[in-house]
Design a protein around this motif. Structure first.
Motif, PDB file in Angstrom:
ATOM      1  N   GLN A  69     -58.441  78.501 -33.081  1.00 44.92           N
ATOM      2  CA  GLN A  69     -57.160  79.071 -32.700  1.00 44.92           C
ATOM      3  C   GLN A  69     -56.860  80.365 -33.439  1.00 44.92           C
ATOM      4  O   GLN A  69     -55.851  81.011 -33.173  1.00 44.92           O
ATOM      5  CB  GLN A  69     -56.044  78.063 -32.986  1.00 44.92           C
TER       6      GLN A  69
ATOM      7  N   VAL B  91     -47.038  74.070 -32.844  1.00 49.59           N
ATOM      8  CA  VAL B  91     -48.310  74.177 -33.554  1.00 49.59           C
ATOM      9  C   VAL B  91     -48.442  73.070 -34.601  1.00 49.59           C
ATOM     10  O   VAL B  91     -49.510  72.466 -34.768  1.00 49.59           O
ATOM     11  CB  VAL B  91     -48.436  75.568 -34.216  1.00 49.59           C
ATOM     12  N   ALA B  92     -47.349  72.782 -35.319  1.00 50.39           N
ATOM     13  CA  ALA B  92     -47.387  71.732 -36.334  1.00 50.39           C
ATOM     14  C   ALA B  92     -47.585  70.355 -35.708  1.00 50.39           C
ATOM     15  O   ALA B  92     -48.376  69.540 -36.204  1.00 50.39           O
ATOM     16  CB  ALA B  92     -46.098  71.759 -37.157  1.00 50.39           C
ATOM     17  N   VAL B  93     -46.866  70.096 -34.627  1.00 50.62           N
ATOM     18  CA  VAL B  93     -46.995  68.795 -33.954  1.00 50.62           C
ATOM     19  C   VAL B  93     -48.416  68.590 -33.444  1.00 50.62           C
ATOM     20  O   VAL B  93     -48.965  67.483 -33.523  1.00 50.62           O
ATOM     21  CB  VAL B  93     -45.976  68.692 -32.804  1.00 50.62           C
ATOM     22  N   ARG B  94     -49.028  69.654 -32.943  1.00 50.31           N
ATOM     23  CA  ARG B  94     -50.395  69.555 -32.428  1.00 50.31           C
ATOM     24  C   ARG B  94     -51.446  69.606 -33.533  1.00 50.31           C
ATOM     25  O   ARG B  94     -52.626  69.486 -33.267  1.00 50.31           O
ATOM     26  CB  ARG B  94     -50.634  70.690 -31.422  1.00 50.31           C
ATOM     27  N   ARG B  95     -50.988  69.804 -34.757  1.00 49.50           N
ATOM     28  CA  ARG B  95     -51.871  69.838 -35.924  1.00 49.50           C
ATOM     29  C   ARG B  95     -52.974  70.891 -35.797  1.00 49.50           C
ATOM     30  O   ARG B  95     -54.113  70.663 -36.205  1.00 49.50           O
ATOM     31  CB  ARG B  95     -52.492  68.454 -36.164  1.00 49.50           C
ATOM     32  N   GLU B  96     -52.608  72.020 -35.277  1.00 55.73           N
ATOM     33  CA  GLU B  96     -53.535  73.158 -35.219  1.00 55.73           C
ATOM     34  C   GLU B  96     -53.346  73.950 -36.508  1.00 55.73           C
ATOM     35  O   GLU B  96     -52.642  74.947 -36.555  1.00 55.73           O
ATOM     36  CB  GLU B  96     -53.246  74.014 -33.981  1.00 55.73           C
ATOM     37  N   TRP B  97     -53.996  73.487 -37.575  1.00 55.21           N
ATOM     38  CA  TRP B  97     -53.687  73.988 -38.901  1.00 55.21           C
ATOM     39  C   TRP B  97     -54.115  75.433 -39.105  1.00 55.21           C
ATOM     40  O   TRP B  97     -53.489  76.163 -39.875  1.00 55.21           O
ATOM     41  CB  TRP B  97     -54.311  73.078 -39.954  1.00 55.21           C
TER      42      TRP B  97
ATOM     43  N   ASP C  81     -60.874  77.442 -37.665  1.00 55.80           N
ATOM     44  CA  ASP C  81     -60.142  76.961 -36.506  1.00 55.80           C
ATOM     45  C   ASP C  81     -60.286  77.969 -35.387  1.00 55.80           C
ATOM     46  O   ASP C  81     -60.008  79.155 -35.551  1.00 55.80           O
ATOM     47  CB  ASP C  81     -58.660  76.795 -36.886  1.00 55.80           C
TER      48      ASP C  81
ATOM     49  N   PHE D 131     -51.420  77.253 -37.536  1.00 56.85           N
ATOM     50  CA  PHE D 131     -50.206  77.078 -38.344  1.00 56.85           C
ATOM     51  C   PHE D 131     -50.231  78.012 -39.554  1.00 56.85           C
ATOM     52  O   PHE D 131     -49.198  78.583 -39.928  1.00 56.85           O
ATOM     53  CB  PHE D 131     -50.073  75.629 -38.805  1.00 56.85           C
TER      54      PHE D 131
END
Length: 221
Positions: free
Chosen positions: A5, A76-82, A3, A85
């Motif tokens: 991120q 972060v969870a809502v945006r699904r940036e695992w 990722d 996260f």
């Protein structure tokens, strides 16, 4: 694929910050009593509104950092940036480990609170006997939470770092800690949280993640 991120990895700056806080804290030990008298005495002589600020920061300042960390985790969870996260969870675990380490060190070192060891009236009431002074739990947690927030979302540092610093200073100004207590706590919070985040980043970027060796080493830079 890693990722993107996860680019905000703990590295050289974190090591320097941790070592710097620890070094300054060690240097403050020989002059702990006069420094404590100056800071706690100044707070006691301050206007009532400033004493109220000290009490608020020392007692409830952590709530602001907890709220910031939870808000970041939720976004972060809502945006699904695992990937990010995973870093968030790792940093949170690091904060818990840092707190546990501070509690263990308190029992081992058993340093008396300055509000009992030094004859100075203080803004805050002195904790009960057996509630030791070094390192500061509040400073440890504040630094750990601020570090977690910055590792996940670096641009938030102007918001969370001053809050963590204010909490640590308020614990000294309130009279319940020496300066070296909060510096040691801050070093512990930053260091342990960053190590936990680095471990997860390394695992995700390492052989188990199937990436190149050059990428594996980035967290050490």
């Amino acid at each position: 694929m890693i990722d993107t991120q996860l680019e905000a990895r703990p590295g050289r700056r974190t090591v320097v910050l941790t070592a710097g806080l620890g070094a300054v804290g060690a240097a403050a030990v020989p002059v702990r009593e006069p420094v404590y008298r100056d800071i706690a005495g100044t707070a006691l002589d301050a206007p009532p509104w400033l004493r109220d600020v000290v009490e608020l920061a020392a007692g409830r300042g952590l709530l602001a950092l907890v709220a910031a960390a939870l808000a970041i985790a939720a976004v972060v969870a809502v945006r699904r940036e695992w990937g990010r996260f995973a870093l968030t969870v790792a940093a949170g675990v690091g904060a818990v480990l840092a707190y546990g380490a501070s509690e263990l060190l308190k029992v081992v070192v058993a340093e008396e609170r300055p509000c009992r060891a030094v004859a100075v009236e203080t803004v805050l009431g002195c904790p009960s006997p057996g509630d030791w002074s070094w390192p500061s739990n509040h400073a440890t947690i504040a630094a750990a939470l601020a570090t977690a927030c910055v590792l996940v979302v670096p641009p938030v540092w102007p918001l969370v770092v001053p809050v963590a610093a204010a909490i640590a200073l308020a614990r000294v100004a309130g009279g319940v800690h020496y300066l070296h207590d909060v510096l040691a706590g801050a070093a512990l919070g930053v260091g342990v949280t960053a190590l936990a985040a680095a471990a997860v980043t390394w695992v995700r970027a390492g052989p188990l993640g199937g990436t190149r060796r050059g990428q594996n080493d980035q967290w050490l830079r």
